[in-house]
Design a protein around this motif. Structure first.
Motif, PDB file in Angstrom:
ATOM      1  N   ILE A 408       0.848  -1.195   0.000  1.00 24.74           N
ATOM      2  CA  ILE A 408       0.000   0.000   0.000  1.00 24.74           C
ATOM      3  C   ILE A 408       0.881   1.242   0.000  1.00 24.74           C
ATOM      4  N   TYR A 412      -0.958   7.501   0.653  1.00 25.26           N
ATOM      5  CA  TYR A 412      -2.363   7.476   1.077  1.00 25.26           C
ATOM      6  C   TYR A 412      -2.559   8.181   2.413  1.00 25.26           C
ATOM      7  N   MET A 421      -9.907   3.253  -0.833  1.00 26.93           N
ATOM      8  CA  MET A 421      -8.649   2.734  -1.325  1.00 26.93           C
ATOM      9  C   MET A 421      -8.967   1.666  -2.377  1.00 26.93           C
ATOM     10  N   MET A 423      -7.468  -0.665  -4.966  1.00 32.10           N
ATOM     11  CA  MET A 423      -6.231  -1.289  -5.418  1.00 32.10           C
ATOM     12  C   MET A 423      -6.482  -2.716  -5.910  1.00 32.10           C
ATOM     13  N   VAL A 445     -12.147  -0.286   1.420  1.00 30.55           N
ATOM     14  CA  VAL A 445     -10.907  -0.903   0.958  1.00 30.55           C
ATOM     15  C   VAL A 445     -11.258  -1.966  -0.071  1.00 30.55           C
ATOM     16  N   LEU A 447      -9.421  -4.638  -2.309  1.00 31.57           N
ATOM     17  CA  LEU A 447      -8.194  -5.384  -2.588  1.00 31.57           C
ATOM     18  C   LEU A 447      -8.499  -6.704  -3.297  1.00 31.57           C
TER      19      LEU A 447
END
Length: 1348
Positions: A408, A412, A421, A423, A445, A447
Motif C-alpha cells: 500500500i 495514502y 482505497m 487497489m 478498501v 483489494l
C-alpha cells in the motif's frame, strides 16, 4: 491475377516470371495488384485470382517470407469492396520495415487497423509482416508454415489490415470537423448582404472567415453552447446559427444541397443542446486535436479516449494547456508510454483519466495539479507513487487498480480527502492492518484479485474507521478481522478460507461463498445483520449467532453439509429468503407460529415430507423449490372459507409424488408456474386443473400420464406446456388458448392431432418429435407451417440405409429458451461424418447474441473436415479448426463472441486395442462429460475468470480492466471465446483439447452449455440419463431438470449414446473372415443388429437442419451430377466376387483409398472438361467418361439380413477359426459412393431386414434454423441451385445421393415377386457352399466402400 511488378534483384525478390515486365521498384520488394471480390456473407474479401507458381515457390523456400495486403484509403471497413487499384499484395519478409514498403509504394506512412477499429500509424522501423506473424502466434497458431499460409489469406483483413493512406469515415469527419464555402449573411435583419465566406464548425464554435484571408484575416467566432440552430423558411437549404445570451449574434448560412444542409443541422444541433462545453473526440484514431478546436476557448471537458495522441505535434498533448478553462480531460487507452509532463501545467484540471497507457512511473510535477479531485491511473505498470502526489489535498478519488503495486503506497496517509482505497488487481501478498490503522480517513478498501495470502496485525488496537472491505479472489486461508469493530460489509468470496472471525457490532452484510469454511465466528451477535451468504462451503450446521440475528432477511447456506435447519432460523420473524438447497437435510421443523418467509429453496436434500403447517403458517410464501428430494405427499393448504395462500411458483420436479398430491394444489389459486416433472403421476383430475386459472407455465414431463384434461382450456393465461416423455395419446385442447406460446409433447404416443382452422397467433414453438405413430396430414402440415419453430420426426425414405456408424452412436438434442425471448444456443450433430467413419457433435452458446452460434453451427464441421485432411494430429487439427472458424466469423466476430464445444469421434489409429477415439475441444463455458462405467469423466475446461485462476492471471498481466461483476472490460466473464476480436489479446480463441480412446465401458456423452452445468453437476447429469432409452428423451430430461432447479436462461443439452463393442459390428457377412485388430483373421460371432429406439433416437430433432447438420450436409442433398444410367451388366459376378464391406471396428487390413466428404466450404477448381484431374490427367477409378457426360459405376452387394445363421467351421490352413455363412436369402442393394449419407434400395422381402432412419432426411415442408425459423421449400431449392453450380472435387463428380431418383430403385412387380424369389433361391443353391479360396481372395483389391 494482376501483373507482377518486379523490383531490383535481392533476397526479397522471387524468380522473375518470363512474361513479367522488366520494370523495377525501389526498396527491393514486390507488389502485386490484385483483383478482389466481396463475399455476400459479410465476411472479408475473397481472392478471385491466386499466386503464380513462382511466387508460391519463393514463399515456400523460407517461412520468414510472406505477403502483406495493402488497402487503399477508400476501403475503410471490411464491408467495402476494394478495387484492383486500391489493393496491393506486397511480397516481403519479417525483417522488411514499413519504411521500405512505403518507399516502394511511394507512400508517406503505413497504417495498421485491428478488428475494424482504430487505425494506428506505423513507425518506420516497425515490420508489418512480423506484426502479422506475432498476431497469429498469439491467437494460437504454432506451426510456422501454417502461420505463413494464414498470413496470406485475405480473410484475415477482418482482424488485421494495413493501409497505404489513413482511412476515415465521413460520419467521423463530421463529428470532428465541418467546413465549406457558403453564402453567409450576418444579423437577423436584412440590412446585411449575402457574401461568400469560409464556414467551420469545430468543437463548440462556428467560425466565419474570409475566403482569401482565412488564415490571416479577421475571424468571427460564434459560441454555440446554449444557442439555437433554426431553419430559414424564406430561403431554401438555409440555417440560422445564434449564440446564447442577451447580446446574441446570428449568422445565416445558405447551403447548396439538401445533404449538406442536413449534415450541418445534425451536428450543430448536438452542440447547442449541451449545457456544459463538452467535446467528445473519443475513438477517432487521432494523433492530434484539430487546429480549429483551439478557437473553442469555452471547452471545459475534453474526451480523447481511445486514440493515439502524440506529444510533439501542432495539436498534440503538449498544446492542450491552451484550453484555459479545461476542467476534465480523458486520455485513457492512448498507449502513451510516458507521462506528458506539460499536462501538469493545466492548473484548472479537476478530473484526469490516464488509464491503460503503459506508464511505469509518474513525474513529480503531478503535484502541481492542486485543483485535481479525481485521478484515474488504472491498467498501468506503476509500482510506486511520488511523494509530491500528497500535495493534492483536494483529491477525493484515486484509482490505481490493475497495476504492479506490492504494498500500500504511503502517500495514502497524506491524501486525507480520500475515503476509498481502490487497489484491485495488484500484487499485494500481505495485508497489514497496522498500515490501515494509520489512515483514519479510509473507509472503503478494495483489494480484490490480488495475491493476498496472510494477514498481519501489528497490535491489538482496533480500527474504528473501515466500514467496507472487498477481499474477493485472493489466496487467504484464515481471516481474522475482529479488530475492525465498525465493519459493515465484507466480501471474501473465492478464497481458500477455512475459518473466518469477525466483529458483529456493525456487521450488516457478509458474502463468504465458495470457500472451505467449517466455522464462522462473529462476536457479538450481529444485531444489524440483514444478508448472510455462506454457500459452497463445508459447514455442517448453521452458526448459532446467525439464529439469534434479529434483522436477518436473506440466508444462503446452500451447497454445504447441513443435516438440519434450526427451528430458530425457520421461525425467524425477519427472514424473507432461505436457501438450503444441496445439503443433507432430512426433516424441516414444524412451524408453530406465522412466519414472513417469502422464498424457500430446499432442493437436493433428503426430505420425505414437508411440515404439515408449512402452507398454513407461511402465508407470505411466494416461491417454493423442493425438487430432487424424496417427497411422496404435500401438506395441505390453509383451510377456511377464504384461501390466504400467496404461493405463485412451485417446483416439485424429481420426487416420488403420485396423484394424491394433486388435490392439495387447488389450495393455491395464485399458482403461476407449476413443475411436477419426473414424478409418478398417472392422472391429473380435470376438476382440479379447472381451478388453477392463473397458471402460466405447466411442466408435467417424465410421468405416466395418458391424457391431459380438457379443462386445461380454462387456463387462459397458460403460455407454456411441457409434457414430454409421457404416454399421452390424445392431443390436448391447448390450441384454443389465447396466450399459448410453447408446447412440448415430444416422446409420447400421439397418433393424430385435431386442430382448429386457425392457430393462435402467439404460438411460436411446437415440438412433436418422438411420437412414432403420429401421422400428419398435408392439411395439418400446411397449418403448422406458419409456426416459427415446428419440430417433427423425420420419416425414413424407401432408400435409406443403416449406415456403418448408426449402430455405434445415436444422439438427441434439446434446446429451451427459458424466460428469454430468443434462443442463443445452437448445436451441431453429424452422425455420419467424413464418409461414415466418424461423427461430430458441437454446442455453441452466444450468451446474448444468436448470430455467432448459427454461423459456427453451419461452418465448423466443414472447417474440421478440411483440417482433418491436412493433419492426423488431433491436437493440431482441432486447434486449427477453432482458429480458422474464428477467422471465418468475419465482421460478425469483431464485436460478438460465442462459447464453442466440438467433439469428434473417429477410428483410433494410435491405440490398436481401441476401436474409436474421442477428441474434445472447447473455449468458453460449454462442457462435455463422458459417462464411463456409470461415472462422469469431464473432458472440457471452463475458461472463466472465476473458475480458472491461471487465465485470470493472464488477463491481469495484460492489463485488462476486470469489473466488479468479474467481466473483462465489463463485457464477458470468459477468457477464451470465438469472436470478440476487439478484446484481443485478453480474449483468445485457442481451445483446450483432450483425447481419449473409447472403450466398451463408455456409455454416453453429454454436451451442455453454461446454464446446464450451473444447475446440474456432472454426476447428477450422468445418473439422470443413464437408463433412459431414447437419447432425445434424455436430452429433454436434462433441460427440464435445469429449468426446475432454477435456470431461467437459454439451456441446451445433447446426449450421445455410445455402443462401442463387437455387438455394434456392421461388417457384411459374405462368408469371409473378419480381420483382427492387427489385420489377422479372428473369430467373430455375428449378432442381430440392435433395434432402433424411437424414431428420434438417431436424430434428436428430426426436422431441424441447423441443429443437426452442417453446411456440408446441406450441399450433399442437392443430388448427384453423375448419370443415373447404371450399368447392370455382370450383376452376378459383381455380387459373388466383391470384397466384404468392413465397419470401423474391423477396418480393411490393407491400405486403400479413403474418399473424402465433399465440403461446401472449399471445392476443387482444377477439374477438366472430360472429368479428368488437370494436374495429372489420370482418370478416376470407378468413373467412366463419355464426352461431357460423367457416369459412375455403382456398387451392388449383399445386405445382411436380420436372421442370418452363422455356422463357424474350422479349416486346417486358417490360423484361427473362420465363420462360414449359410444365408437363406439374398437381397440386392444399389449404393452410391462418395456420399455422406449412402442410400440402399428397399429390400425385396421386408421381413428380412428392418429399415433404419437416415439422419440427413429432411422435413417435407422446411428445415429449422437455430433461432426457430423454418426455411421454406423454395429457399431450400435456392440452396440446391447454388450447390449444383459448385465445381466438382477430384473424385470426378459431386455426389449427394439423398435425392430420390426412379432409376436408382430396384423395383420388383408384385406379379413377378414369387418368380424372382424362386430364381434367387435357385441362384443361391447353385452358388458354391464353401468359402472362396485364399488365392481368389487375394486377387481382389481390398476396398472400403469404393466403386468396383
Amino acid at each position: 491475377m494482376g501483373e507482377v511488378e518486379p523490383g531490383p534483384t535481392g533476397p526479397l525478390e522471387p524468380p522473375e516470371p518470363p512474361e513479367a515486365p522488366a520494370s523495377r521498384r525501389p526498396g527491393g520488394i514486390r507488389v502485386l495488384k490484385r483483383n478482389m471480390k466481396h463475399n455476400g456473407s459479410r465476411n472479408c474479401l475473397n481472392r478471385r485470382s491466386r499466386f503464380g507458381s513462382r511466387e508460391r515457390d519463393w514463399l515456400r523456400e523460407d517461412v520468414k517470407r510472406g505477403c502483406v495486403y495493402l488497402y487503399g484509403a477508400e476501403a475503410t471497413t471490411a464491408t467495402t469492396t476494394a478495387s484492383s487499384s486500391d489493393l496491393h499484395l506486397v511480397l516481403c519478409t519479417v525483417e522488411t520495415p514499413a519504411s521500405e514498403i512505403c518507399a516502394g509504394e511511394e507512400r508517406e506512412s503505413l497504417y495498421l487497423q485491428l478488428h475494424g477499429d482504430l487505425v494506428r500509424r506505423l513507425e518506420p522501423s516497425e515490420q508489418p509482416l512480423q506484426i502479422v506473424y506475432d498476431y497469429l502466434s498469439k491467437l494460437g497458431f504454432d506451426d510456422p508454415v501454417r502461420i505463413q499460409e494464414e498470413a496470406a489469406n485475405p480473410d484475415l483483413g477482418c482482424m488485421i489490415r494495413f493501409y497505404g493512406e489513413k482511412p476515415c469515415q465521413m460520419d467521423h469527419l463530421d463529428r470532428i470537423f465541418l467546413s465549406g464555402i457558403y453564402n453567409v449573411r450576418k444579423g437577423k435583419t436584412q440590412l446585411h448582404k449575402w457574401a461568400e465566406r469560409l464556414i467551420v464548425l469545430c468543437g463548440t464554435c462556428l467560425i466565419v472567415s474570409s475566403v482569401k484571408d482565412c488564415q490571416t484575416g479577421k475571424m468571427h467566432i460564434l459560441p454555440l453552447i446554449g444557442g439555437k440552430v433554426e431553419e430559414v423558411k424564406r430561403r431554401q437549404y438555409s440555417l440560422a446559427f445564434s449564440s446564447a445570451g442577451a447580446q446574441a449574434q446570428t449568422y445565416h448560412v445558405s447551403f447548396e444541397t439538401l445533404a449538406e444542409y442536413q449534415r450541418w443541422q445534425r451536428q450543430a444541433s448536438k452542440v447547442v443542446s449541451q449545457r456544459i462545453s463538452t467535446v467528445d473526440l473519443s475513438c477517432y484514431s487521432l494523433e492530434e486535436v484539430p487546429e480549429h478546436l483551439f478557437y473553442s476557448q469555452d471547452i471545459t471537458y475534453l474526451n480523447l479516449r481511445h486514440n493515439f495522441m502524440q506529444q510533439e505535434r501542432p495539436g498534440g498533448l503538449d498544446t492542450l494547456y491552451k484550453f484555459s478553462q479545461l476542467k476534465g480531460l480523458n486520455l485513457s487507452h492512448n498507449k502513451l508510454g510516458l507521462f506528458p509532463i506539460l499536462l501538469c501545467e493545466i492548473s484548472t484540471l479537476t478530473e484526469l483519466n490516464l488509464s491503460c497507457n503503459g506508464f511505469h512511473d509518474l513525474p513529480s510535477q503531478i503535484g502541481n495539479l492542486l485543483n485535481l479531485q479525481t485521478l484515474c491511473l488504472d491498467g498501468n505498470f506503476l509500482t510506486i507513487l511520488p511523494e509530491e502526489l500528497g500535495n493534492l489535498q483536494q483529491l477525493s478519488s484515486l484509482g490505481i487498480s490493475f497495476n504492479n503495486f506490492n504494498e500500500i503506497p504511503e502517500v495514502y496517509e497524506k491524501l486525507t480527502m480520500l475515503d476509498k482505497m481502490v487497489m484491485a488487481g495488484n500484487q499485494l501478498e500481505v495485508l497489514n492492518l497496522g498500515v490501515l490503522n494509520r489512515m483514519s480517513h479510509i473507509k472503503h478498501v478494495d483489494l480484490r484479485m490480488n495475491c493476498l495470502k496472510t494477514l498481519v496485525v501489528e497490535n491489538l488496537e482496533g480500527n474504528k474507521y473501515i466500514t467496507h472491505m472487498d477481499l474477493r479472489d485472493n489466496q487467504l486461508t484464515d481471516l481474522d478481522l475482529s479488530s475492525l469493530c465498525n465493519l459493515e460489509q465484507l466480501h471474501c468470496e473465492r478464497n481458500q478460507l477455512r475459518e473466518l472471525t469477525l466483529s458483529g457490532f456493525s456487521l450488516r452484510t457478509l458474502y463468504a461463498s465458495s470457500n472451505r469454511l467449517t466455522a464462522v465466528n462473529v462476536y457479538p451477535v450481529p444485531c444489524l445483520l440483514t444478508s448472510l451468504e455462506l454457500s459452497r462451503n463445508l459447514l455442517e450446521c448453521v452458526p448459532d449467532w446467525a439464529c439469534e440475528a434479529k434483522k436477518i432477511e436473506v440466508l444462503d447456506v446452500s451447497y454445504n453439509h447441513l443435516t438440519e435447519v434450526p427451528m430458530r432460523i425457520l421461525s425467524s420473524l425477519s427472514l424473507r429468503k432461505l436457501m438450503v438447497g444441496h445439503n443433507h437435510v432430512q426433516n424441516l421443523p414444524v412451524l408453530m407460529e406465522h412466519i414472513p418467509l417469502e422464498v424457500l429453496d430446499i432442493q437436493h436434500n433428503l426430505l420425505t415430507r414437508l411440515p404439515e403447517t408449512l402452507f398454513s403458517k407461511a402465508l407470505n410464501l411466494r416461491y417454493l423449490n423442493a425438487s430432487a428430494n424424496s417427497l411422496e405427499s404435500l401438506p395441505s393448504a390453509c383451510t377456511g372459507e377464504e384461501n390466504l395462500s400467496m404461493l405463485q411458483l412451485l417446483y416439485l420436479t424429481n420426487n416420488l409424488l403420485t396423484d394424491q398430491c394433486i388435490p392439495v394444489l387447488v389450495g393455491h389459486p395464485h399458482l403461476r408456474i407449476l413443475h411436477l416433472a419426473n414424478n409418478q403421476l398417472q392422472t391429473f383430475p380435470a376438476s382440479k386443473l379447472n381451478k388453477l386459472e392463473q397458471l402460466e407455465e405447466l411442466n408435467l414431463s417424465g410421468n405416466k400420464l395418458k391424457t391431459i384434461p380438457t379443462t386445461i382450456a380454462n387456463c387462459k393465461r397458460l403460455h407454456t406446456l411441457v409434457a414430454h416423455s409421457n404416454h399421452i395419446s390424445i392431443f390436448p385442447e391447448i390450441l384454443q388458448l389465447p396466450q399459448i406460446q410453447f408446447v412440448d409433447l415430444s416422446c409420447n404416443d400421439l397418433t393424430e392431432i385435431l386442430i382448429p382452422e386457425a392457430l393462435p397467433a402467439t404460438l411460436q414453438d411446437l415440438d412433436l418429435t418422438g411420437n412414432t405413430n403420429l401421422v400428419l396430414e398435408h392439411k395439418t402440415l400446411d397449418i403448422f407451417s406458419h409456426i416459427t419453430t415446428l419440430k417433427i420426426d423425420q420419416k425414413p425414405l424407401p432408400t435409406t440405409d443403416s449406415t456403418v456408424t448408426s449402430t455405434f452412436w445415436s444422439h438427441g438434442l434439446a434446446e429451451m429458451a427459458g424466460q428469454r425471448n430468443k434462443l442463443c444456443v445452437s448445436a451441431l450433430a453429424v452422425d455420419n461424418f467424413a464418409e461414415g467413419v466418424g461423427a461430430v457433435y458441437g454446442m455453441f452458446d452466444g450468451d446474448r447474441n444468436e448470430e455467432l452460434p448459427r454461423l459456427l453451427q453451419c461452418t465448423m464441421a466443414d472447417v474440421l473436415l478440411e483440417e482433418v485432411q491436412q493433419s492426423i494430429n488431433d491436437t493440431v487439427f482441432m486447434a486449427n479448426t477453432f482458429l480458422v472458424s474464428h477467422r471465418k466469423l468475419g465482421m460478425a466476430g469483431q464485436k460478438l463472441g460465442s462459447s464453442a464445444l466440438l467433439c469428434y469421434i473417429r477410428p483410433d489409429t494410435a491405440d490398436p486395442t481401441s476401436s474409436f477415439s474421442l477428441t474434445v475441444a472447447n473455449v468458453g463455458t460449454c462442457q462435455a462429460v463422458l459417462c464411463r462405467s456409470g461415472k462422469p469423466v469431464p473432458l472440457s475446461k471452463v475458461f472463466s475468470l472465476e473458475q480458472d485462476p491461471e487465465e485470470a492471471q493472464r488477463v491481469k498481466d495484460q492489463k485488462a480492466i476486470i469489473t466488479e461483476d468479474n467481466k473483462v472490460n465489463g463485457v464477458t466473464c470468459c477468457t477464451r471465446m470465438l469472436g470478440c476480436t476487439y478484446l484481443y489479446p485478453w480474449i483468445l480463441p485457442k481451445p483446450h483439447i483432450s483425447s481419449t480412446p473409447l472403450t466398451i465401458q463408455d456409455e454416453l456423452l453429454v454436451l451442455g452449455n453454461k446454464a446446464l452445468w450451473e444447475y446440474l453437476s456432472h454426476t447428477e447429469a450422468v445418473i439422470a440419463v443413464r437408463h433412459v432409452q431414447d437419447p432425445l428423451a434424455a436430452a429433454k430430461k436434462l433441460c427440464t431438470l435445469a429449468q426446475s432447479y432454477g435456470c431461467q436462461d437459454n439451456v441446451g443439452a445433447m446426449v450421445v449414446y455410445l455402443n462401442i463393442g463387437e455387438e455394434g459390428c456392421t461388417c457384411e457377412m459374405s462368408g469371409l473372415t473378419l480381420p483382427g485388430p492387427v489385420g489377422f483373421p479372428s473369430t467373430t460371432t455375428f449378432k442381430d443388429p440392435p433395434k432402433p429406439t424411437t424414431p428420434s433416437s438417431s436424430s434428436g430433432i428430426a426436422s431441424e437442419l441447423s441443429s443437426e447438420m452442417s453446411t456440408s450436409e446441406v450441399s450433399s442433398e442437392v443430388g448427384s451430377t453423375a448419370s443415373d444410367e447404371h450399368n447392370t451388366v455382370g450383376l452376378d459376378s459383381g455380387l459373388l466376387s466383391r470384397p466384404e464391406r468392413r465397419c470401423s471396428l474391423h477396418p480393411t487390413p490393407t491400405s486403400g483409398v479413403i474418399q473424402r466428404q465433399p465440403s461446401c466450404a472449399t471445392f476443387s477448381s482444377n477439374q477438366s472438361d472430360n472429368g479428368l484431374d488437370s494436374d495429372d490427367d489420370q482418370p478416376v477409378e470407378g468413373v467412366i467418361t463419355n464426352g461431357s457426360k460423367v457416369e459412375v459405376e455403382v456398387d451392388i452387394h449383399c445386405c445382411r439380413g436380420r436372421d442370418l445363421v452363422n455356422s463357424p467351421t474350422l479349416t486346417e490352413n486358417s490360423p484361427t477359426p473362420c465363420p462360414e455363412e449359410h444365408p437363406r436369402g439374398l437381397f440386392f442393394g444399389i449404393r452410391r459412393q462418395n456420399s455422406v449419407n449412402s442410400g440402399i434400395l428397399p429390400p425385396v422381402s421386408k421381413d428380412k431386414m428392418e429399415l433404419q432412419k437416415s439422419p440427413s432426411t429432411s422435413c417435407l415442408y422446411g428445415k429449422k434454423l437455430s433461432n426457430g425459423s423454418i426455411v421454406p421449400l423454395e429457399d431450400s431449392l435456392n440452396l440446391i441451385e447454388v450447390a449444383t453450380e459448385a465445381p466438382r472435387k477430384k473424385t470426378g463428380y459431386f455426389a449427394a445421393p439423398t435425392q430420390l431418383e426412379p432409376e436408382d430403385q430396384f423395383v420388383v412387380p408384385r406379379d413377378l415377386e414369387e418368380e424372382v424369389k424362386e430364381q434367387m433361391k435357385q441362384h443361391q443353391e447353385s452358388r458354391p457352399e464353401l468359402e472362396p479360396s485364399e488365392e481368389d481372395r487375394t486377387e481382389l483389391p481390398e476396398e472400403f466402400d469404393t466403386a468396383l
